[in-house]
Write an enzyme that holds these catalytic residues in place. Structure first.
Site, PDB file in Angstrom:
ATOM      1  N   GLY B  46     -37.741  22.279  37.691  1.00 16.37           N
ATOM      2  CA  GLY B  46     -38.679  23.055  36.875  1.00 16.37           C
ATOM      3  C   GLY B  46     -39.779  22.200  36.271  1.00 16.37           C
ATOM      4  O   GLY B  46     -40.974  22.527  36.365  1.00 16.37           O
ATOM      5  N   SER B 285     -18.525  10.009  37.019  1.00 12.94           N
ATOM      6  CA  SER B 285     -19.321   9.964  38.246  1.00 12.94           C
ATOM      7  C   SER B 285     -18.519   9.649  39.504  1.00 12.94           C
ATOM      8  O   SER B 285     -17.618   8.819  39.503  1.00 12.94           O
ATOM      9  CB  SER B 285     -20.409   8.910  38.103  1.00 12.94           C
ATOM     10  OG  SER B 285     -21.006   8.677  39.356  1.00 12.94           O
ATOM     11  N   ARG B 331     -16.389  15.747  48.016  1.00 15.76           N
ATOM     12  CA  ARG B 331     -15.800  16.284  46.788  1.00 15.76           C
ATOM     13  C   ARG B 331     -14.778  17.392  47.018  1.00 15.76           C
ATOM     14  O   ARG B 331     -13.737  17.415  46.380  1.00 15.76           O
ATOM     15  CB  ARG B 331     -16.918  16.807  45.890  1.00 15.76           C
ATOM     16  CG  ARG B 331     -17.766  15.682  45.390  1.00 15.76           C
ATOM     17  CD  ARG B 331     -18.955  16.162  44.613  1.00 15.76           C
ATOM     18  NE  ARG B 331     -19.669  14.995  44.099  1.00 15.76           N
ATOM     19  CZ  ARG B 331     -20.812  15.056  43.449  1.00 15.76           C
ATOM     20  NH1 ARG B 331     -21.376  16.223  43.229  1.00 15.76           N
ATOM     21  NH2 ARG B 331     -21.393  13.971  43.015  1.00 15.76           N
ATOM     22  N   HIS B 402     -18.273  22.478  38.762  1.00 21.28           N
ATOM     23  CA  HIS B 402     -19.373  21.535  38.627  1.00 21.28           C
ATOM     24  C   HIS B 402     -20.723  22.056  39.106  1.00 21.28           C
ATOM     25  O   HIS B 402     -21.695  22.072  38.368  1.00 21.28           O
ATOM     26  CB  HIS B 402     -18.996  20.273  39.399  1.00 21.28           C
ATOM     27  CG  HIS B 402     -20.023  19.182  39.329  1.00 21.28           C
ATOM     28  ND1 HIS B 402     -20.521  18.715  38.146  1.00 21.28           N
ATOM     29  CD2 HIS B 402     -20.640  18.474  40.305  1.00 21.28           C
ATOM     30  CE1 HIS B 402     -21.415  17.750  38.392  1.00 21.28           C
ATOM     31  NE2 HIS B 402     -21.513  17.605  39.684  1.00 21.28           N
ATOM     32  N   ARG B 436     -21.704  20.433  48.550  1.00 18.15           N
ATOM     33  CA  ARG B 436     -22.801  19.489  48.362  1.00 18.15           C
ATOM     34  C   ARG B 436     -22.264  18.061  48.327  1.00 18.15           C
ATOM     35  O   ARG B 436     -21.235  17.791  47.717  1.00 18.15           O
ATOM     36  CB  ARG B 436     -23.525  19.781  47.046  1.00 18.15           C
ATOM     37  CG  ARG B 436     -24.619  18.778  46.737  1.00 18.15           C
ATOM     38  CD  ARG B 436     -25.422  19.181  45.528  1.00 18.15           C
ATOM     39  NE  ARG B 436     -24.683  19.096  44.279  1.00 18.15           N
ATOM     40  CZ  ARG B 436     -24.358  17.949  43.666  1.00 18.15           C
ATOM     41  NH1 ARG B 436     -24.687  16.792  44.193  1.00 18.15           N
ATOM     42  NH2 ARG B 436     -23.698  17.968  42.528  1.00 18.15           N
ATOM     43  N   LEU B 442     -29.833  15.684  42.860  1.00 18.03           N
ATOM     44  CA  LEU B 442     -31.092  15.184  42.292  1.00 18.03           C
ATOM     45  C   LEU B 442     -32.165  15.116  43.366  1.00 18.03           C
ATOM     46  O   LEU B 442     -33.331  15.410  43.127  1.00 18.03           O
ATOM     47  CB  LEU B 442     -30.878  13.792  41.674  1.00 18.03           C
ATOM     48  CG  LEU B 442     -29.953  13.703  40.459  1.00 18.03           C
ATOM     49  CD1 LEU B 442     -30.019  12.316  39.839  1.00 18.03           C
ATOM     50  CD2 LEU B 442     -30.294  14.747  39.423  1.00 18.03           C
TER      51      LEU B 442
END
Lengths: 244, 639
Positions: B46, B285, B331, B402, B436, B442
């Site tokens: 954004g 992380s 993940r 998440h 993902r 990011l």
């Protein structure tokens, strides 16, 4: 454990506030401080009373939303953490806990523990950036930065903009906050080009929006949840003198 | 609304974006000033889009619910950002990054979009570096990288464990520059409560000023949603507690299709729940899995302290099951493997819902200092929360909700099924398929905001140059505002006994139990019944104090929770519809003999795009067939 909370309640900036007393009978030492306030608010809502308003969001110490004065310290008595990371295991059974908003003229109270920190944004808007348009950047590895310089810039850049430094300062000075940003850019080659204009614009704006001066007390550094160093202020002053 | 048209450009995959940009319609600089664009959300997509659109000369109005755009939840991303720079000369390339994402997403993402995300990734790194983002560097002054799950190259750029913060502060600075130049007008502490359509086009929003309670009308030629994901449906998640689904959901109810809602990523390495009042779970992380080894005791119910358990009595189950990728499996695989061990009785602690992440060997080999340099802030954070020093004993971790791969359906131009309404970043569905990979969030969200949307938006706006500034006095604005106010009043007027959060917590438990890491038909059907019951109870027994005309955090929560009921109903419906296992969507009925996800490419190689059909009607399913021209659909194996 049992706690007595003394919480600052203030409907808005126009009216006077006061401390209200709340007794908490069932606080678990495993709760986070804000979860303890959540449980108070749940009770208040169920009793048809106005819950305590406070800013919070990520609840992992990085967004900088939360911040309150707890027992005379911004973010509470434990060093180097934000309010959301403060665990109730640091409090003793039977303790009285005083909870207040940030108190500084440029941070007017909006309601209860929420203050208006938009003065921080205004300083950043004044010059806290490097002027580069999207798509016009050079290949990243064409800009070489010594590792120690880059690491130092990073140590300044981790400021979360919570405002604890201002709240801790007897002069309500924003110098630690402003100098952290100025340092980050002043250290990096990308930021040198606009360094003079930047430091002048940001310092001018800092004065204009009403923050006080620095008198080297060092309370800001001691209370900063991210341990931003006072040396940033020295660097900002140096940059400022060089800018004329 | 007709068939889905994904508007993928013709030509070879590697040429599509170049040829699109060469032929896209442009808006001349004088006209750009007259065109207004609303952007909702100030995370990397954004604030990035607002900056880039402002630089191009459009008149941008940007909104966020936080007190400052710098606090959007991108700030919390820890590990890094991927790019195909191949600085390590380890065989990386745009193609390989694209392929890893397609495979990581279990062949449920759109090829052309994924390739483009990989293609612009290098520009993203260049841009952030130029903005002064202090990425980690080597002693010679060049940028450093590290590895993340699901890949065999080192392509992740990072700033210690605060990469999201550093990228967001860089983006905040570029946004500030545009605010100063007058190209962007910033509206903080505003929540979008509905989308306004005029003649079927997105023409504005109704927002609530969260300080004064004032209901505001804002008009524009186009609206961009950069509002993130809906992972907070689980109540306990790694998201900011105020992150919510409402803007996207309101747009959905106005005609934007919602795609693959059931694709939700459960992150394997989070601090386990400590108490019943907990409001969120903190992520540790994924980068920690570079050096941390995951294990549980070999003996069921072994409750000895970790350090007292000898080496031969430890089960390094990821290394055992997935020798090729070991602790760096993606993940979804790591999360399910942790759940499998814990469900089988090998979990740690009183709850049995935790596994070890052990740095003993890494510290022995590299020294404490090296580990501290890489992960110092994460170790500190862990200690703050739990009181445990992970340099001395292993971290305890467990999976938590998440990231949502699903989101608003968008075409190649990132436009939803509503003309003039765009969705970027996590708010859209397009690039991550059913799972993902780490550090590609990011990358995708920055690419969408800075480099893709600003190029595609002109194709639509070039036809809008003759449309004068849109008035907020139209009946459409008045009508939408009336609906918004009525709903706020309704929430307050219930005057029941239970808080919004208490409903949210109960809804989260239903979702976690029946529509979390492992799903089956019986559980999903049960979830639908339970959600419906809870939703009815909510509208009967909710309690909101105060008025809508003032600062009212209880009312904010209530509005969001009301939408979660509808979001979760669709999510479960989608999970029921997809009778296969793929990526994060694991249906118990569809697995291989050794417990891995079993896809059904013949019947489910499509994007499920759901159309809202009104309060009392079931959603309508539209299918976008996924065609893989460049890659071959294979069994996704990390063994």
């Amino acid at each position: 454990m049992k706690l007595t909370l003394k919480i600052w309640r203030q409907k808005n900036a126009q009216v006077k506030g006061n401390f209200e007393t709340y007794r908490m009978d069932n606080v678990s030492p495993e709760m986070a401080f804000l979860e303890m306030l959540d449980s108070l608010n749940k009770r208040l809502v169920e009793e048809d009373k106005d819950p305590v308003a406070f800013d919070h969001d990520c609840r992992e110490g990085i967004c900088g939303s939360c911040g309150m004065y707890i027992n005379g310290h911004p973010h509470g008595p434990v060093p180097a953490i934000t309010t959301c990371h403060l665990s109730m295991r640091f409090f003793k059974d039977g303790e009285t806990v005083w909870i207040e908003p940030w108190r500084a003229k440029p941070f007017p109270v909006i309601k209860d523990l929420i203050v208006d920190r938009s003065a921080f944004d205004k300083i950043q808007i004044a010059g806290g950036y490097i002027s580069v348009n999207t798509g016009s950047a050079p290949e990243a590895n064409n800009i070489l930065v010594p590792k120690n310089v880059s690491d130092e810039a990073f140590n300044s850049a981790i400021c979360i903009g919570c405002g604890a430094c201002v709240a801790a300062c007897k002069n309500a000075s924003a110098m630690l906050f402003v100098s952290a940003r100025i340092s980050q850019f002043a250290l990096l080659p990308q930021g040198r080009i606009e360094a003079k204009a930047r430091v002048r614009a940001m310092v001018d704006k800092m004065d204009e929006v009403g923050f006080g001066s620095c008198s080297n007390t060092g309370a800001c550094e001691a209370e900063c949840p991210k341990q931003i160093k006072l040396t940033n202020i020295a660097r900002m002053n140096r940059e400022f003198y060089k800018a004329f | 609304m007709g068939k889905l048209n994904s508007k993928i450009p013709e030509g070879p995959l590697a040429q599509k974006w170049t040829s699109y940009k060469a032929s896209v319609k442009l808006v001349n600089p004088a006209n750009k000033k007259k065109l207004e664009i609303i952007v909702i959300g100030t995370g990397l997509s954004g604030a990035g889009a607002s900056s880039a659109l402002g630089e191009l000369g459009y008149s941008v109005k940007t909104f966020c619910y936080q007190d400052s755009p710098r606090r959007a939840h991108s700030v919390a991303a820890q590990g890094g950002i991927n790019a195909a720079k191949n600085y390590q000369s380890d065989g990386d390339s745009i193609y390989r990054l694209f392929y890893d994402m397609i495979k990581g997403g279990d062949f449920r993402a759109r090829e052309a979009n994924v390739y483009r995300a990989a293609e612009v990734s290098n520009q993203v790194i260049d841009h952030y570096t130029a903005l002064g983002v202090p990425f980690a560097r080597d002693y010679g002054g060049t940028l450093n990288t590290r590895s993340f799950g699901g890949v065999q190259v080192s392509r992740t750029f990072y700033s210690s464990g605060q990469t999201g913060q550093q990228c967001l502060l860089g983006t905040y600075s570029s946004l500030n520059r545009q605010i100063k130049q007058g190209n962007v007008k910033m509206f903080p502490r505003r929540e979008m409560l509905d989308l306004v359509l005029i003649d079927g086009k997105a023409r504005g929003i109704i927002a609530r000023n969260l300080i004064t309670g004032e209901i505001e009308r804002h008009a524009a030629h186009a609206v961009v949603l950069a509002t993130g994901g809906y992972g907070t449906i689980y109540y306990l998640s790694t998201l900011a507690v105020n992150s919510n689904a409402s803007a996207a959901w309101k747009a959905h109810k106005k005609g934007a299709f919602f795609a693959n809602p059931s694709f939700v990523q459960i992150h394997p390495t989070c601090v386990p729940q400590l108490n019943e009042f907990q409001a969120k779970l903190t992520l540790m992380s994924e980068s920690l899995r570079n050096d941390g080894r995951v294990w549980v005791p070999k003996t069921k119910g072994d409750k000895r302290p970790a350090n007292a358990i000898p080496e031969e009595e430890r089960d390094y189950y990821l290394e055992r099951r997935y020798p090729t990728f070991g602790n760096l499996v993606p993940r979804d695989v790591a999360s399910r493997a942790a759940k499998e061990r814990c469900d089988a009785g090998y979990g740690l602690g009183e709850t049995g819902l935790a596994v070890n992440l052990d740095f003993k060997d890494a510290i022995k080999k590299q020294g404490k200092k090296a580990i501290e340099n890489k992960y110092g802030n994460l170790f500190e954070m862990y200690k703050n929360i739990t009181g445990i020093d992970s340099y001395e004993e292993p971290m305890r971790i467990y999976p938590a909700g998440h990231y949502t791969m699903g989101g608003l359906w968008v075409d190649y131009e990132l436009m939803t099924t509503i003309p003039g309404l765009y969705a970027i970043g996590e708010a859209n569905f397009s690039d991550h398929g059913a799972n993902r990979l780490g550090a590609s969030s990011l990358m995708q969200t920055s690419g969408d905001g800075y480099f893709i949307l600003p190029n595609t938006v002109s194709n639509y706006l070039s036809n809008e140059i003759r449309v004068p500034n849109i008035s907020t006095d139209s009946p459409e604005f008045a009508e939408t505002e009336k609906e918004v106010v009525e709903r706020l009043k309704k929430l307050i007027s219930i005057k029941g006994k239970k808080t919004a959060s208490s409903f949210h917590k109960r809804l989260g438990k239903i979702m976690w139990d029946y529509c979390g890491m492992i799903r089956n038909e019986e559980g999903l059907k049960k979830a639908l019944v339970l959600i419906k019951e809870l939703k009815d109870e909510f509208w009967r027994d909710l309690k909101v104090t105060g008025e809508y005309t003032e600062l009212n955090q209880e009312l904010e929560k209530a509005g969001r929770v009301a939408d979660y009921f509808e979001v979760t109903e669709l999510l479960v419906t989608d999970a029921l519809n997809r009778k296969e296992s793929c990526g994060a969507h694991f249906r118990e009925e569809y697995q291989t003999p050794d417990g891995e996800a079993k896809r059904n490419d013949e019947e489910y190689a499509y994007v499920a795009a759901w159309e809202y059909a009104g309060e009392d009607n079931p959603h309508i399913l539209h299918k976008e067939e996924l065609k893989f021209e460049e890659v071959e659909m294979k069994v996704r194996s990390y063994k």
